[in-house]
Design a protein around this motif. Structure first.
Motif, PDB file in Angstrom:
ATOM      1  N   TYR A   1       0.721   0.190  11.357  1.00  0.00           N
ATOM      2  CA  TYR A   1       1.163  -1.023  10.711  1.00  0.00           C
ATOM      3  C   TYR A   1       0.361  -1.973  11.584  1.00  0.00           C
ATOM      4  O   TYR A   1      -0.106  -1.406  12.735  1.00  0.00           O
ATOM      5  N   ASP A   2      -0.018  -3.064  11.296  1.00  0.00           N
ATOM      6  CA  ASP A   2      -0.864  -4.137  12.118  1.00  0.00           C
ATOM      7  C   ASP A   2      -0.161  -4.340  13.311  1.00  0.00           C
ATOM      8  O   ASP A   2       1.066  -4.802  13.276  1.00  0.00           O
TER       9      ASP A   2
ATOM     10  N   GLY B   1     -10.930  -4.572   9.322  1.00  0.00           N
ATOM     11  CA  GLY B   1     -10.048  -5.244   8.453  1.00  0.00           C
ATOM     12  C   GLY B   1      -8.549  -5.142   9.327  1.00  0.00           C
ATOM     13  O   GLY B   1      -8.581  -4.566  10.298  1.00  0.00           O
ATOM     14  N   ARG B   2      -7.558  -5.197   8.658  1.00  0.00           N
ATOM     15  CA  ARG B   2      -6.197  -5.140   9.080  1.00  0.00           C
ATOM     16  C   ARG B   2      -5.996  -3.977   8.376  1.00  0.00           C
ATOM     17  O   ARG B   2      -6.175  -3.578   7.162  1.00  0.00           O
ATOM     18  N   LEU B   3      -4.732  -3.108   8.998  1.00  0.00           N
ATOM     19  CA  LEU B   3      -4.483  -1.965   8.282  1.00  0.00           C
ATOM     20  C   LEU B   3      -3.533  -2.303   6.961  1.00  0.00           C
ATOM     21  O   LEU B   3      -3.482  -1.309   6.051  1.00  0.00           O
ATOM     22  N   GLY B   4      -3.131  -3.583   6.772  1.00  0.00           N
ATOM     23  CA  GLY B   4      -2.390  -3.916   5.666  1.00  0.00           C
ATOM     24  C   GLY B   4      -3.397  -3.886   4.606  1.00  0.00           C
ATOM     25  O   GLY B   4      -2.985  -4.050   3.438  1.00  0.00           O
ATOM     26  N   GLU B   5      -4.567  -3.954   4.577  1.00  0.00           N
ATOM     27  CA  GLU B   5      -5.834  -3.949   3.576  1.00  0.00           C
ATOM     28  C   GLU B   5      -5.931  -2.648   2.929  1.00  0.00           C
ATOM     29  O   GLU B   5      -6.144  -2.652   1.980  1.00  0.00           O
ATOM     30  N   LEU B   6      -5.540  -1.605   3.584  1.00  0.00           N
ATOM     31  CA  LEU B   6      -5.656  -0.380   3.093  1.00  0.00           C
ATOM     32  C   LEU B   6      -4.490   0.277   2.408  1.00  0.00           C
ATOM     33  O   LEU B   6      -3.102  -0.253   2.447  1.00  0.00           O
ATOM     34  N   ASP B   7      -4.747   1.011   1.581  1.00  0.00           N
ATOM     35  CA  ASP B   7      -3.626   1.831   0.731  1.00  0.00           C
ATOM     36  C   ASP B   7      -2.922   2.522   1.622  1.00  0.00           C
ATOM     37  O   ASP B   7      -3.177   3.273   2.393  1.00  0.00           O
TER      38      ASP B   7
END
Length: 350
Positions: free
Chosen positions: A203-204, A167-173
């Motif tokens: 960050y992504d 996934g993208r890092l933005g999906e993680l808390d």
């Protein structure tokens, strides 16, 4: 020695991030065309400066100054030039003519650039091996005796309930991600390395792929894969960075890498680089070199795991049965043993 005028970007530059500065756009122009080396994307890392030749390409380097081992300044160049191999010699000559550092060390370069540097009369020492997995031929089932360690590590993770996803890092808390990074760094000296290992950016980033592992919802580990480009397309990835909490079951990181391999293979990518095993597998110096530096490297490999676990790194990557490519280190105007301290300074280990 830094670029002072803008360039007319070609079609490759259109793939650069839309928020790139003019300086970034110039780098992307060459990176997308010639960035097939494992360290090419690392040329964008924070703290790196760049010598850019408008027609040929660029070199990325970390500047070092220290009152003892770099009093007049040192540039630690990261990997091969981001340029066509046919232009390596001209780019090196342009850099040497404009260089404002007393010493330049070229770190983790391949045989093609090592040939050029040695032909100019500069010493070139072996530095280790890089590992490349040709994805088309990789056995995803891990059959046979030579994959026995990987099978055991993968099966251990599966039996412990480890689940891997991309996934993208933005999906993680954000707090969860920062805690993973903090916990890992606390066991690794408290700070990230630079140069040979591109620091983790929380960050992504453009083109970078992220895989992570969880167990019962808890984030256990993260792996970062940097793109490798040729003629405007992604041909493969470098496994650049990993993070794992202390409680992660054995085999968690390998389960992530193996899933990434399967995904990249399914996409038709050519290669996954496992990166460098520094100072490993000395097979005899191929170029005129500094013998004291060679002995120093051998001593560090065998006796200085507190600096870096070189032997453990080699043992683990060897189990992937990847192709080994020699890595070299070179110096302008020369390479001295005390320059190693400057290199360690640049990499963040001193």
């Amino acid at each position: 020695m830094h670029p002072t005028s803008s360039v007319a970007l070609d079609d490759f530059a259109a793939a650069a991030p839309h928020d790139s500065s003019p300086h970034d756009a110039r780098l992307w122009r060459f990176l997308l065309r010639h960035g097939s080396g494992a360290m090419a994307y690392s040329s964008l890392q924070p703290g790196a400066l760049h010598f850019v030749h408008e027609q040929l390409g660029y070199l990325a380097y970390i500047p070092v100054r220290h009152p003892l081992f770099a009093p007049r300044g040192m540039h630690v160049v990261i990997g091969d030039p981001v340029a066509a191999k046919a232009d390596f010699a001209a780019l090196l000559d342009a850099y040497a003519a404009a260089n404002d550092a007393a010493v330049t060390v070229f770190l983790d370069i391949g045989r093609d650039f090592a040939d050029v540097v040695s032909a100019r009369g500069y010493p070139v020492n072996e530095f280790g091996v890089n590992w490349n997995i040709e994805l088309a031929g990789f056995d995803a089932e891990l059959r046979g005796k030579h994959y026995s360690h990987l099978r055991r590590w993968r099966n251990k993770a599966r039996s412990e309930g480890v689940e891997v996803q991309e996934g993208r890092l933005g999906e993680l808390d954000g707090a969860e991600l920062r805690e993973l990074n903090r916990e890992w760094l606390s066991r690794k000296g408290g700070k990230d390395l630079a140069g040979l290992v591109r620091p983790l950016i929380l960050y992504d980033e453009e083109g970078v792929r992220y895989f992570w592992a969880r167990r019962q919802g808890r984030l256990l580990a993260l792996a970062v894969f940097d793109p490798m480009y040729r003629d405007g397309r992604v041909i493969g990835y470098l496994h650049n960075a990993s993070r794992a909490i202390k409680e992660a079951p054995n085999g968690t990181n390998d389960a992530i890498v193996l899933q990434a391999i399967n995904q990249f293979k399914a996409e038709g990518r050519e290669v996954l680089s496992l990166g460098l095993s520094p100072l490993a597998l000395k097979s005899g110096e191929a170029y005129p070199h500094n013998r004291l530096v060679a002995r120093g490297f051998d001593f560090i490999y065998r006796r200085c795991s507190f600096i870096y676990p070189c032997q453990g790194n080699f043992f683990h990557k060897e189990k992937y049965c990847a192709q080994q490519q020699p890595s070299f280190i070179a110096g302008i105007p020369t390479l001295k043993l005390y320059h190693l301290l400057g290199i360690l300074r640049a990499l963040g280990t001193l």
